[in-house]
Design a protein around this motif. Structure first.
Motif, mmCIF file in Angstrom:
data_model
loop_
_atom_site.group_PDB
_atom_site.id
_atom_site.type_symbol
_atom_site.label_atom_id
_atom_site.label_comp_id
_atom_site.label_asym_id
_atom_site.label_seq_id
_atom_site.Cartn_x
_atom_site.Cartn_y
_atom_site.Cartn_z
ATOM 1 N N ILE A 42 0.852 -1.191 0.000
ATOM 2 C CA ILE A 42 0.000 0.000 0.000
ATOM 3 C C ILE A 42 0.891 1.246 0.000
ATOM 4 O O ILE A 42 1.735 1.423 0.862
ATOM 5 N N GLY A 43 0.684 2.085 -1.005
ATOM 6 C CA GLY A 43 1.465 3.308 -1.124
ATOM 7 C C GLY A 43 2.860 3.110 -1.684
ATOM 8 O O GLY A 43 3.627 4.070 -1.789
ATOM 9 N N ARG A 44 3.215 1.875 -2.042
ATOM 10 C CA ARG A 44 4.576 1.596 -2.519
ATOM 11 C C ARG A 44 4.621 1.003 -3.920
ATOM 12 O O ARG A 44 5.706 0.735 -4.415
ATOM 13 N N THR A 45 3.490 0.760 -4.521
ATOM 14 C CA THR A 45 3.480 0.170 -5.861
ATOM 15 C C THR A 45 3.406 1.272 -6.912
ATOM 16 O O THR A 45 2.936 2.371 -6.634
ATOM 17 N N PRO A 46 3.838 0.957 -8.117
ATOM 18 C CA PRO A 46 3.688 1.948 -9.189
ATOM 19 C C PRO A 46 2.211 2.186 -9.490
ATOM 20 O O PRO A 46 1.360 1.357 -9.152
ATOM 21 N N ALA A 47 1.922 3.270 -10.133
ATOM 22 C CA ALA A 47 0.554 3.537 -10.580
ATOM 23 C C ALA A 47 0.160 2.499 -11.625
ATOM 24 O O ALA A 47 1.011 1.899 -12.280
ATOM 25 N N TYR A 48 -1.129 2.291 -11.773
ATOM 26 C CA TYR A 48 -1.633 1.339 -12.759
ATOM 27 C C TYR A 48 -1.142 1.725 -14.149
ATOM 28 O O TYR A 48 -1.191 2.881 -14.556
ATOM 29 N N ASP A 49 -0.661 0.746 -14.867
ATOM 30 C CA ASP A 49 -0.250 0.912 -16.254
ATOM 31 C C ASP A 49 -0.625 -0.382 -16.962
ATOM 32 O O ASP A 49 -0.187 -1.458 -16.552
ATOM 33 N N LEU A 50 -1.428 -0.287 -18.000
ATOM 34 C CA LEU A 50 -1.940 -1.478 -18.678
ATOM 35 C C LEU A 50 -0.836 -2.442 -19.088
ATOM 36 O O LEU A 50 -0.967 -3.653 -18.927
ATOM 37 N N LEU A 67 6.667 -10.834 -11.961
ATOM 38 C CA LEU A 67 5.587 -10.037 -12.534
ATOM 39 C C LEU A 67 5.275 -10.533 -13.932
ATOM 40 O O LEU A 67 6.164 -10.652 -14.766
ATOM 41 N N GLN A 68 3.998 -10.835 -14.166
ATOM 42 C CA GLN A 68 3.583 -11.275 -15.484
ATOM 43 C C GLN A 68 2.107 -10.991 -15.688
ATOM 44 O O GLN A 68 1.356 -10.868 -14.722
ATOM 45 N N SER A 69 1.722 -10.871 -16.938
ATOM 46 C CA SER A 69 0.324 -10.655 -17.301
ATOM 47 C C SER A 69 0.040 -11.470 -18.551
ATOM 48 O O SER A 69 0.554 -11.166 -19.625
ATOM 49 N N GLN A 70 -0.773 -12.502 -18.416
ATOM 50 C CA GLN A 70 -1.097 -13.344 -19.566
ATOM 51 C C GLN A 70 -1.825 -12.545 -20.637
ATOM 52 O O GLN A 70 -1.629 -12.766 -21.822
ATOM 53 N N GLN A 71 -2.670 -11.600 -20.226
ATOM 54 C CA GLN A 71 -3.403 -10.796 -21.200
ATOM 55 C C GLN A 71 -2.441 -9.983 -22.066
ATOM 56 O O GLN A 71 -2.613 -9.891 -23.281
ATOM 57 N N ILE A 72 -1.424 -9.404 -21.456
ATOM 58 C CA ILE A 72 -0.450 -8.609 -22.210
ATOM 59 C C ILE A 72 0.395 -9.515 -23.109
ATOM 60 O O ILE A 72 0.691 -9.167 -24.250
ATOM 61 N N VAL A 74 -0.551 -12.378 -24.487
ATOM 62 C CA VAL A 74 -1.404 -12.766 -25.615
ATOM 63 C C VAL A 74 -1.554 -11.597 -26.584
ATOM 64 O O VAL A 74 -1.455 -11.768 -27.802
ATOM 65 N N LEU A 75 -1.763 -10.398 -26.071
ATOM 66 C CA LEU A 75 -1.892 -9.223 -26.929
ATOM 67 C C LEU A 75 -0.622 -8.992 -27.746
ATOM 68 O O LEU A 75 -0.684 -8.704 -28.946
ATOM 69 N N ALA A 76 0.533 -9.140 -27.122
ATOM 70 C CA ALA A 76 1.809 -8.959 -27.821
ATOM 71 C C ALA A 76 1.965 -10.008 -28.928
ATOM 72 O O ALA A 76 2.399 -9.679 -30.039
ATOM 73 N N LEU A 77 1.610 -11.256 -28.631
ATOM 74 C CA LEU A 77 1.720 -12.314 -29.644
ATOM 75 C C LEU A 77 0.767 -12.073 -30.805
ATOM 76 O O LEU A 77 1.138 -12.241 -31.973
ATOM 77 N N LEU A 78 -0.462 -11.667 -30.508
ATOM 78 C CA LEU A 78 -1.422 -11.378 -31.575
ATOM 79 C C LEU A 78 -0.949 -10.213 -32.437
ATOM 80 O O LEU A 78 -1.093 -10.238 -33.661
ATOM 81 N N THR A 79 -0.371 -9.206 -31.823
ATOM 82 C CA THR A 79 0.175 -8.065 -32.565
ATOM 83 C C THR A 79 1.315 -8.516 -33.468
ATOM 84 O O THR A 79 1.382 -8.125 -34.639
ATOM 85 N N LEU A 80 2.200 -9.347 -32.934
ATOM 86 C CA LEU A 80 3.319 -9.862 -33.720
ATOM 87 C C LEU A 80 2.829 -10.679 -34.912
ATOM 88 O O LEU A 80 3.270 -10.480 -36.054
ATOM 89 N N PHE A 81 1.882 -11.602 -34.665
ATOM 90 C CA PHE A 81 1.357 -12.421 -35.754
ATOM 91 C C PHE A 81 0.628 -11.559 -36.781
ATOM 92 O O PHE A 81 0.725 -11.795 -37.982
ATOM 93 N N GLY A 82 -0.092 -10.556 -36.329
ATOM 94 C CA GLY A 82 -0.778 -9.640 -37.244
ATOM 95 C C GLY A 82 0.211 -8.885 -38.116
ATOM 96 O O GLY A 82 -0.015 -8.712 -39.323
ATOM 97 N N ALA A 83 1.305 -8.426 -37.534
ATOM 98 C CA ALA A 83 2.328 -7.711 -38.297
ATOM 99 C C ALA A 83 2.971 -8.624 -39.326
ATOM 100 O O ALA A 83 3.193 -8.230 -40.478
ATOM 101 N N ILE A 84 3.274 -9.864 -38.927
ATOM 102 C CA ILE A 84 3.878 -10.833 -39.863
ATOM 103 C C ILE A 84 2.906 -11.122 -41.004
ATOM 104 O O ILE A 84 3.298 -11.151 -42.183
#
Length: 92
Positions: A42-50, A67-72, A74-84
């Motif tokens: 409490i009071g020591r974590t960074p502000a929320y950042d998606l 620290l990990q986020s499965q949603q992020i 998956v989003l990164a992988l989908l972005t990569l596949f979309g770019a390819i």
């Protein structure tokens, strides 16, 4: 998690009248450690950042994990596949 970091709120305030999904439960023996980490954060974590520090990141922090986020991820992988796919279409 809020825009300013971790805050202590009731479950109802957290849920905001929306369903809350539990991905997994912590072991009963780790509850004290999780509560200690939560109170210390409490009071020591960074502000929320998606991307850099969202609710999934905070949950893994409380569990004592990396620290990990499965949603992020998956989003990164989908972005990569979309770019390819886009580059492939333009080349073909």
């Amino acid at each position: 998690m809020t825009r300013t970091g971790a805050e202590l709120v009731s479950f109802d305030e957290f849920a905001q009248e929306k369903p809350v999904m539990f991905e997994r439960a912590a072991s009963i023996t780790s509850y004290q450690q999780i509560q200690w980490r939560a109170s210390m954060s409490i009071g020591r974590t960074p502000a929320y950042d998606l991307v850099k520090f969202n609710c999934e990141h905070y949950a893994t922090l409380l569990l004592g994990e990396e620290l990990q986020s499965q949603q992020i991820t998956v989003l990164a992988l989908l972005t990569l596949f979309g770019a390819i796919w886009f580059v492939h279409l333009r080349a073909g």
